[in-house]
Design an enzyme around this catalytic site. Sequence first.
Site, PDB file in Angstrom:
ATOM      1  N   HIS A  14       0.807  -1.220   0.000  1.00 53.46           N
ATOM      2  CA  HIS A  14       0.000   0.000   0.000  1.00 53.46           C
ATOM      3  C   HIS A  14       0.841   1.271   0.000  1.00 53.46           C
ATOM      4  O   HIS A  14       0.325   2.359  -0.278  1.00 53.46           O
ATOM      5  CB  HIS A  14      -0.990  -0.001   1.177  1.00 53.46           C
TER       6      HIS A  14
ATOM      7  N   ASP B 183       0.148  -7.643   1.361  1.00 53.52           N
ATOM      8  CA  ASP B 183       0.559  -6.243   1.505  1.00 53.52           C
ATOM      9  C   ASP B 183       2.075  -6.100   1.529  1.00 53.52           C
ATOM     10  O   ASP B 183       2.623  -5.298   2.288  1.00 53.52           O
ATOM     11  CB  ASP B 183      -0.055  -5.615   2.756  1.00 53.52           C
TER      12      ASP B 183
ATOM     13  N   SER C 270       4.659   2.354   7.923  1.00 53.19           N
ATOM     14  CA  SER C 270       4.355   1.202   7.074  1.00 53.19           C
ATOM     15  C   SER C 270       5.551   0.800   6.230  1.00 53.19           C
ATOM     16  O   SER C 270       6.148   1.631   5.541  1.00 53.19           O
ATOM     17  CB  SER C 270       3.178   1.529   6.149  1.00 53.19           C
TER      18      SER C 270
END
Length: 337
Positions: free
Chosen positions: A109, A139, A213
């Site tokens: 993402h 992911d 992230s």
Amino acid sequence: MFGAAAVSGIFSVPFTQAASNDGMLAPESFTELAKKNSPAVVNIRTERSGGGASQMFRGFEGNPYGNDERFKEFFEKFFGGRHQKEFKQRSLGSGFIIDEDGHIVTNNHVVEGADKIKVFLKDGREFDAVVKGRDPNTDLALIKIKADGKLPMVELGDSDDAKVGEWVLAIGNPFGLEHTVTAGIISAKGRVIGSGPYDDFIQTDASINPGNSGGPLINMNGKVVGINAAIIAGGTGIGFAIPVNMAKGIIAQLKSNGEVSRGWLGVGIQDLNKDLKEYYGIKEGEGVLITQVFKGDPADKAGIEPKDIVLAVNGEKVDTSRALSRLIADKDVGEKV
């Protein structure tokens, strides 16, 4: 989104002693871990193209009133020209370098749909990056930079050996604050949060925020055990990391093929509830029921039938349908089990 986890030297224990005790004791300082690993953690900045306000009118290509220029002037005056300038969406994330060739692990993402990816190292160097491959199901993504000089790297550890209660370190770029270091413990393993079919997250209370992230979760031996990926909105001290053991095979496939292929049985499955376990004489915590077998698929060719029960895969016991799916997905296509 959360406050930073409070980490202090509760025990006056040298760093080396904490490492020798499998990270269960709080080290006197996280300085050496941060110093060793921070150079290989990168700041990722992406740019995506987005449509302007006139995008919503793209469907009106024709003029319902023919070639009357008055209507054309009316629409352009109030809605803008068809070729209105697009705006740019910018986002931030983290990643870490895993080899001298410049491969960087991050979250899907972080880079999905990006037109431009910039990577910034702690030593001040910056690079354009290209996507080598992405796996939305977990992911994970692999990007690559081309550097003339030597690159710092992290070492991948063994997330299966990680224990609940062990200390871990998160390094990343929350809200663009480069190379922020936070510490906490592994709160739980095997978490399912509904993000995808292969959820198996490590939960940690090390402070993780937007921008973290793709950054590494590091154990007290200085090795990566997870890839920070998600938080619970509104929660405090609840972050999730993808286990590095799950990521290793995916990274290898992305590096060599640019995509991920997974094992497939071709069956419908369900968990065994208490009544079904009693009916089939299955011990608590063992077994997954086959509810359907798709004709022509591997399970059908192997002779598996509906109402069969899978107890283990290559000697590894399975007790949930999700665990069975993960085990099979980790196998190479064509591999016998």
